[in-house]
Design a protein around this motif. Sequence first.
Motif, PDB file in Angstrom:
ATOM      1  N   ARG A   8      22.800   3.849  12.015  1.00 33.59           N
ATOM      2  CA  ARG A   8      24.090   3.754  11.362  1.00 33.59           C
ATOM      3  C   ARG A   8      25.021   4.805  11.955  1.00 33.59           C
ATOM      4  O   ARG A   8      24.595   5.884  12.310  1.00 33.59           O
ATOM      5  N   GLY A   9      26.304   4.471  12.007  1.00 25.74           N
ATOM      6  CA  GLY A   9      27.269   5.357  12.629  1.00 25.74           C
ATOM      7  C   GLY A   9      27.862   6.376  11.670  1.00 25.74           C
ATOM      8  O   GLY A   9      27.646   6.333  10.457  1.00 25.74           O
ATOM      9  N   LEU A  10      28.636   7.244  12.228  1.00 34.20           N
ATOM     10  CA  LEU A  10      29.297   8.308  11.493  1.00 34.20           C
ATOM     11  C   LEU A  10      30.145   7.726  10.370  1.00 34.20           C
ATOM     12  O   LEU A  10      30.955   6.838  10.592  1.00 34.20           O
ATOM     13  N   GLY A  11      29.923   8.220   9.172  1.00 32.57           N
ATOM     14  CA  GLY A  11      30.716   7.816   8.027  1.00 32.57           C
ATOM     15  C   GLY A  11      30.362   6.470   7.430  1.00 32.57           C
ATOM     16  O   GLY A  11      30.913   6.083   6.407  1.00 32.57           O
ATOM     17  N   GLU A  12      29.466   5.720   8.045  1.00 30.10           N
ATOM     18  CA  GLU A  12      29.101   4.413   7.520  1.00 30.10           C
ATOM     19  C   GLU A  12      28.288   4.585   6.242  1.00 30.10           C
ATOM     20  O   GLU A  12      27.329   5.349   6.196  1.00 30.10           O
ATOM     21  N   TRP A  13      28.695   3.887   5.200  1.00 31.16           N
ATOM     22  CA  TRP A  13      27.977   3.926   3.928  1.00 31.16           C
ATOM     23  C   TRP A  13      26.895   2.855   3.931  1.00 31.16           C
ATOM     24  O   TRP A  13      27.067   1.792   4.516  1.00 31.16           O
ATOM     25  N   TYR A  14      25.797   3.132   3.285  1.00 25.48           N
ATOM     26  CA  TYR A  14      24.746   2.141   3.140  1.00 25.48           C
ATOM     27  C   TYR A  14      24.061   2.341   1.796  1.00 25.48           C
ATOM     28  O   TYR A  14      24.013   3.441   1.264  1.00 25.48           O
ATOM     29  N   LYS A  15      23.566   1.236   1.252  1.00 29.80           N
ATOM     30  CA  LYS A  15      22.863   1.265  -0.032  1.00 29.80           C
ATOM     31  C   LYS A  15      21.421   0.882   0.198  1.00 29.80           C
ATOM     32  O   LYS A  15      21.119   0.051   1.041  1.00 29.80           O
ATOM     33  N   ARG A  16      20.542   1.495  -0.582  1.00 30.36           N
ATOM     34  CA  ARG A  16      19.134   1.122  -0.534  1.00 30.36           C
ATOM     35  C   ARG A  16      18.490   1.471  -1.862  1.00 30.36           C
ATOM     36  O   ARG A  16      19.019   2.260  -2.631  1.00 30.36           O
ATOM     37  N   GLN A  17      17.358   0.877  -2.097  1.00 28.85           N
ATOM     38  CA  GLN A  17      16.547   1.186  -3.267  1.00 28.85           C
ATOM     39  C   GLN A  17      15.528   2.233  -2.845  1.00 28.85           C
ATOM     40  O   GLN A  17      14.848   2.061  -1.842  1.00 28.85           O
ATOM     41  N   VAL A  18      15.441   3.309  -3.590  1.00 30.32           N
ATOM     42  CA  VAL A  18      14.466   4.353  -3.302  1.00 30.32           C
ATOM     43  C   VAL A  18      13.749   4.720  -4.583  1.00 30.32           C
ATOM     44  O   VAL A  18      14.252   4.512  -5.680  1.00 30.32           O
ATOM     45  N   GLY A  19      12.551   5.252  -4.446  1.00 34.10           N
ATOM     46  CA  GLY A  19      11.811   5.670  -5.622  1.00 34.10           C
ATOM     47  C   GLY A  19      10.340   5.793  -5.326  1.00 34.10           C
ATOM     48  O   GLY A  19       9.913   5.908  -4.183  1.00 34.10           O
ATOM     49  N   LEU A  20       9.583   5.718  -6.383  1.00 36.78           N
ATOM     50  CA  LEU A  20       8.147   5.888  -6.305  1.00 36.78           C
ATOM     51  C   LEU A  20       7.494   4.660  -6.926  1.00 36.78           C
ATOM     52  O   LEU A  20       7.660   4.414  -8.124  1.00 36.78           O
ATOM     53  N   GLY A  21       6.818   3.868  -6.104  1.00 34.87           N
ATOM     54  CA  GLY A  21       6.156   2.667  -6.609  1.00 34.87           C
ATOM     55  C   GLY A  21       7.152   1.710  -7.242  1.00 34.87           C
ATOM     56  O   GLY A  21       8.196   1.422  -6.670  1.00 34.87           O
ATOM     57  N   PRO A  22       6.856   1.250  -8.461  1.00 38.15           N
ATOM     58  CA  PRO A  22       7.726   0.260  -9.094  1.00 38.15           C
ATOM     59  C   PRO A  22       9.020   0.860  -9.675  1.00 38.15           C
ATOM     60  O   PRO A  22       9.917   0.130 -10.059  1.00 38.15           O
ATOM     61  N   ILE A  23       9.123   2.157  -9.729  1.00 37.96           N
ATOM     62  CA  ILE A  23      10.314   2.798 -10.289  1.00 37.96           C
ATOM     63  C   ILE A  23      11.290   3.062  -9.154  1.00 37.96           C
ATOM     64  O   ILE A  23      11.089   3.946  -8.324  1.00 37.96           O
ATOM     65  N   GLN A  24      12.328   2.257  -9.093  1.00 38.84           N
ATOM     66  CA  GLN A  24      13.296   2.322  -8.009  1.00 38.84           C
ATOM     67  C   GLN A  24      14.701   2.573  -8.566  1.00 38.84           C
ATOM     68  O   GLN A  24      15.011   2.141  -9.670  1.00 38.84           O
ATOM     69  N   VAL A  25      15.517   3.254  -7.784  1.00 41.31           N
ATOM     70  CA  VAL A  25      16.914   3.492  -8.151  1.00 41.31           C
ATOM     71  C   VAL A  25      17.787   3.181  -6.946  1.00 41.31           C
ATOM     72  O   VAL A  25      17.342   3.256  -5.802  1.00 41.31           O
TER      73      VAL A  25
END
Length: 108
Positions: free
Chosen positions: A6-23
């Motif tokens: 990804r380039g400078l300043g580019e926003w991205y979304k993802r799900q992160v967490g531990l096992g089934p608990i994601q944010v």
Amino acid sequence: GLGRSRGLGEWYKRQVGLGPIQVEWTACHEDVGPTGFVDMMVEGPMKHWRHTHRFVSTGENSTRVEDHIEYAHPSGAAGLKTRLLFGAPALRVLFAHRKRATKRVCER
């Protein structure tokens, strides 16, 4: 996974967490260059998150990746959740996994 670059300043979304608990986590890249980059959390569960990735040459065909994270947990119940998901033990597991994944990609 490591995903695409990804380039400078580019926003991205993802799900992160531990096992089934994601944010959901929204971040952007700053200070992108040949020696590394910075991930800044724009929106997400933490009060503050700045992850610096530095690439240090250790020889003609080898590089060491150094990670430095500055973070703060929110207060209250939200802080309890983030301490479980992003406390020191969880971060050690996460970075051990990322180290293996990065090595696999780089050795292709």
